[in-house]
Motif scaffolding. Structure first.
Motif, PDB file in Angstrom:
ATOM      1  N   MET A 145       0.850  -1.176   0.000  1.00  0.00           N
ATOM      2  CA  MET A 145       0.000   0.000   0.000  1.00  0.00           C
ATOM      3  C   MET A 145       0.896   1.240   0.000  1.00  0.00           C
ATOM      4  N   ASP A 146       0.653   2.174  -0.915  1.00  0.00           N
ATOM      5  CA  ASP A 146       1.525   3.345  -0.994  1.00  0.00           C
ATOM      6  C   ASP A 146       1.179   4.385   0.074  1.00  0.00           C
ATOM      7  N   ALA A 147       2.062   5.347   0.237  1.00  0.00           N
ATOM      8  CA  ALA A 147       1.930   6.348   1.304  1.00  0.00           C
ATOM      9  C   ALA A 147       0.699   7.232   1.119  1.00  0.00           C
ATOM     10  N   ASP A 148       0.369   7.594  -0.134  1.00  0.00           N
ATOM     11  CA  ASP A 148      -0.810   8.438  -0.373  1.00  0.00           C
ATOM     12  C   ASP A 148      -2.093   7.726   0.054  1.00  0.00           C
ATOM     13  N   ARG A 149      -2.167   6.464  -0.293  1.00  0.00           N
ATOM     14  CA  ARG A 149      -3.364   5.700   0.067  1.00  0.00           C
ATOM     15  C   ARG A 149      -3.474   5.564   1.582  1.00  0.00           C
ATOM     16  N   GLN A 150      -2.383   5.294   2.254  1.00  0.00           N
ATOM     17  CA  GLN A 150      -2.399   5.190   3.710  1.00  0.00           C
ATOM     18  C   GLN A 150      -2.785   6.524   4.342  1.00  0.00           C
ATOM     19  N   SER A 151      -2.246   7.599   3.803  1.00  0.00           N
ATOM     20  CA  SER A 151      -2.565   8.936   4.308  1.00  0.00           C
ATOM     21  C   SER A 151      -4.054   9.233   4.133  1.00  0.00           C
ATOM     22  N   PHE A 152      -4.605   8.898   2.957  1.00  0.00           N
ATOM     23  CA  PHE A 152      -6.024   9.132   2.691  1.00  0.00           C
ATOM     24  C   PHE A 152      -6.897   8.288   3.614  1.00  0.00           C
ATOM     25  N   GLU A 153      -6.551   7.019   3.777  1.00  0.00           N
ATOM     26  CA  GLU A 153      -7.339   6.145   4.645  1.00  0.00           C
ATOM     27  C   GLU A 153      -7.301   6.622   6.100  1.00  0.00           C
ATOM     28  N   ALA A 154      -6.153   7.099   6.535  1.00  0.00           N
ATOM     29  CA  ALA A 154      -6.052   7.638   7.895  1.00  0.00           C
ATOM     30  C   ALA A 154      -6.912   8.889   8.043  1.00  0.00           C
ATOM     31  N   TYR A 155      -6.931   9.724   7.022  1.00  0.00           N
ATOM     32  CA  TYR A 155      -7.761  10.930   7.047  1.00  0.00           C
ATOM     33  C   TYR A 155      -9.241  10.563   7.137  1.00  0.00           C
ATOM     34  N   VAL A 156      -9.664   9.613   6.310  1.00  0.00           N
ATOM     35  CA  VAL A 156     -11.071   9.196   6.306  1.00  0.00           C
ATOM     36  C   VAL A 156     -11.457   8.601   7.658  1.00  0.00           C
ATOM     37  N   GLN A 157     -10.584   7.808   8.247  1.00  0.00           N
ATOM     38  CA  GLN A 157     -10.866   7.236   9.569  1.00  0.00           C
ATOM     39  C   GLN A 157     -11.034   8.331  10.611  1.00  0.00           C
ATOM     40  N   ALA A 158     -10.167   9.323  10.564  1.00  0.00           N
ATOM     41  CA  ALA A 158     -10.193  10.389  11.568  1.00  0.00           C
ATOM     42  C   ALA A 158     -11.328  11.370  11.344  1.00  0.00           C
ATOM     43  N   ARG A 159     -11.609  11.728  10.105  1.00  0.00           N
ATOM     44  CA  ARG A 159     -12.569  12.796   9.816  1.00  0.00           C
ATOM     45  C   ARG A 159     -13.928  12.304   9.325  1.00  0.00           C
ATOM     46  N   GLY A 160     -14.066  11.022   9.063  1.00  0.00           N
ATOM     47  CA  GLY A 160     -15.317  10.488   8.519  1.00  0.00           C
ATOM     48  C   GLY A 160     -16.554  10.833   9.321  1.00  0.00           C
ATOM     49  N   PRO A 161     -16.554  10.609  10.648  1.00  0.00           N
ATOM     50  CA  PRO A 161     -17.756  10.936  11.417  1.00  0.00           C
ATOM     51  C   PRO A 161     -18.121  12.423  11.359  1.00  0.00           C
ATOM     52  N   GLY A 162     -17.137  13.289  11.401  1.00  0.00           N
ATOM     53  CA  GLY A 162     -17.406  14.728  11.309  1.00  0.00           C
ATOM     54  C   GLY A 162     -17.966  15.110   9.950  1.00  0.00           C
ATOM     55  N   LEU A 163     -17.413  14.518   8.894  1.00  0.00           N
ATOM     56  CA  LEU A 163     -17.932  14.780   7.552  1.00  0.00           C
ATOM     57  C   LEU A 163     -19.364  14.281   7.416  1.00  0.00           C
ATOM     58  N   SER A 164     -19.658  13.147   8.028  1.00  0.00           N
ATOM     59  CA  SER A 164     -21.018  12.610   7.984  1.00  0.00           C
ATOM     60  C   SER A 164     -22.002  13.545   8.688  1.00  0.00           C
ATOM     61  N   ARG A 165     -21.580  14.097   9.833  1.00  0.00           N
ATOM     62  CA  ARG A 165     -22.443  15.055  10.546  1.00  0.00           C
ATOM     63  C   ARG A 165     -22.714  16.281   9.691  1.00  0.00           C
ATOM     64  N   HIS A 166     -21.679  16.813   9.072  1.00  0.00           N
ATOM     65  CA  HIS A 166     -21.853  18.000   8.229  1.00  0.00           C
ATOM     66  C   HIS A 166     -22.770  17.683   7.055  1.00  0.00           C
ATOM     67  N   ALA A 167     -22.549  16.535   6.442  1.00  0.00           N
ATOM     68  CA  ALA A 167     -23.377  16.144   5.294  1.00  0.00           C
ATOM     69  C   ALA A 167     -24.825  15.961   5.730  1.00  0.00           C
ATOM     70  N   TYR A 168     -25.051  15.391   6.908  1.00  0.00           N
ATOM     71  CA  TYR A 168     -26.419  15.216   7.386  1.00  0.00           C
ATOM     72  C   TYR A 168     -27.093  16.568   7.604  1.00  0.00           C
ATOM     73  N   LEU A 169     -26.362  17.501   8.176  1.00  0.00           N
ATOM     74  CA  LEU A 169     -26.948  18.816   8.412  1.00  0.00           C
ATOM     75  C   LEU A 169     -27.229  19.543   7.105  1.00  0.00           C
ATOM     76  N   LEU A 170     -26.455  19.266   6.075  1.00  0.00           N
ATOM     77  CA  LEU A 170     -26.714  19.867   4.766  1.00  0.00           C
ATOM     78  C   LEU A 170     -27.899  19.217   4.070  1.00  0.00           C
ATOM     79  N   THR A 171     -28.000  17.889   4.169  1.00  0.00           N
ATOM     80  CA  THR A 171     -29.033  17.175   3.419  1.00  0.00           C
ATOM     81  C   THR A 171     -30.301  16.923   4.211  1.00  0.00           C
ATOM     82  N   GLY A 172     -30.166  16.752   5.522  1.00  0.00           N
ATOM     83  CA  GLY A 172     -31.327  16.437   6.346  1.00  0.00           C
ATOM     84  C   GLY A 172     -31.749  14.983   6.264  1.00  0.00           C
ATOM     85  N   ASP A 173     -30.933  14.147   5.667  1.00  0.00           N
ATOM     86  CA  ASP A 173     -31.285  12.739   5.481  1.00  0.00           C
ATOM     87  C   ASP A 173     -30.016  11.896   5.655  1.00  0.00           C
ATOM     88  N   HIS A 174     -30.097  10.872   6.509  1.00  0.00           N
ATOM     89  CA  HIS A 174     -28.912  10.056   6.781  1.00  0.00           C
ATOM     90  C   HIS A 174     -28.388   9.347   5.538  1.00  0.00           C
TER      91      HIS A 174
END
Length: 170
Positions: free
Chosen positions: A1-30
């Motif tokens: 696995m290359d460094a970019d992919r690992q970096s991206f996966e780590a970002y998604v793991q760390a920020r995924g729940p926050g992004l989901s909250r923001h997206a829910y507040l924008l869309t109003g639908d889970h």
């Protein structure tokens, strides 16, 4: 696995729940929020090396999320807004107050114009400055201020039960 992919996966793991909250507040639908985050991350993944090199991946991803949401609501036909919520005049004991406020906020946000909703979500839920919001929405700081002002005024009309909450946050 290359460094970019690992970096991206780590970002998604760390920020995924926050992004989901923001997206829910924008869309109003889970479900739409999950789709929005997934589609945004798919687009960002292809540019991840450049995103990281620019120095602030959070700002880039927030902006991409917002722009993806804008693309969606531009494609959809205008829907009839929901009728105002019936609010019980009697106070609700225990933790139900918090649930009632949460539901009222979600319903009220759903009745705002998309840009007003985005500005309010980014200010009061993501705690961004006017400049950061302007960067995310691709507009001027003055536009952000007017969207916030107009959005809060509209919330006062659409959801009078939230006026006390708005006065604390404004």
């Amino acid at each position: 696995m290359d460094a970019d992919r690992q970096s991206f996966e780590a970002y998604v793991q760390a920020r995924g729940p926050g992004l989901s909250r923001h997206a829910y507040l924008l869309t109003g639908d889970h479900h739409l929020a999950e789709d929005l985050v997934q589609q945004t991350l798919l687009r960002v993944a292809g540019r991840w090396r450049r995103v990281v090199a620019d120095g602030d991946p959070d700002a880039y991803v927030r902006r991409a999320l917002y722009h993806q949401h804008v693309s969606w609501w531009r494609r959809r036909t205008r829907q009839v807004p929901e009728a105002p919520l019936d609010v019980n005049d009697q106070p609700v004991p225990d933790a139900a107050d918090a649930v009632a406020v949460t539901l009222a906020v979600r319903a009220a946000l759903g009745r705002l114009a998309p840009r007003q909703r985005a500005a309010i979500v980014l200010r009061y839920f993501a705690d961004l400055s006017d400049a950061q919001i302007a960067d995310t929405l691709g507009c001027r700081v003055g536009t952000v201020k007017s969207q916030l002002r107009d959005g809060l005024a509209r919330l006062r009309v659409l959801a009078p039960e939230l006026v006390d909450l708005l006065e604390v946050r404004s």
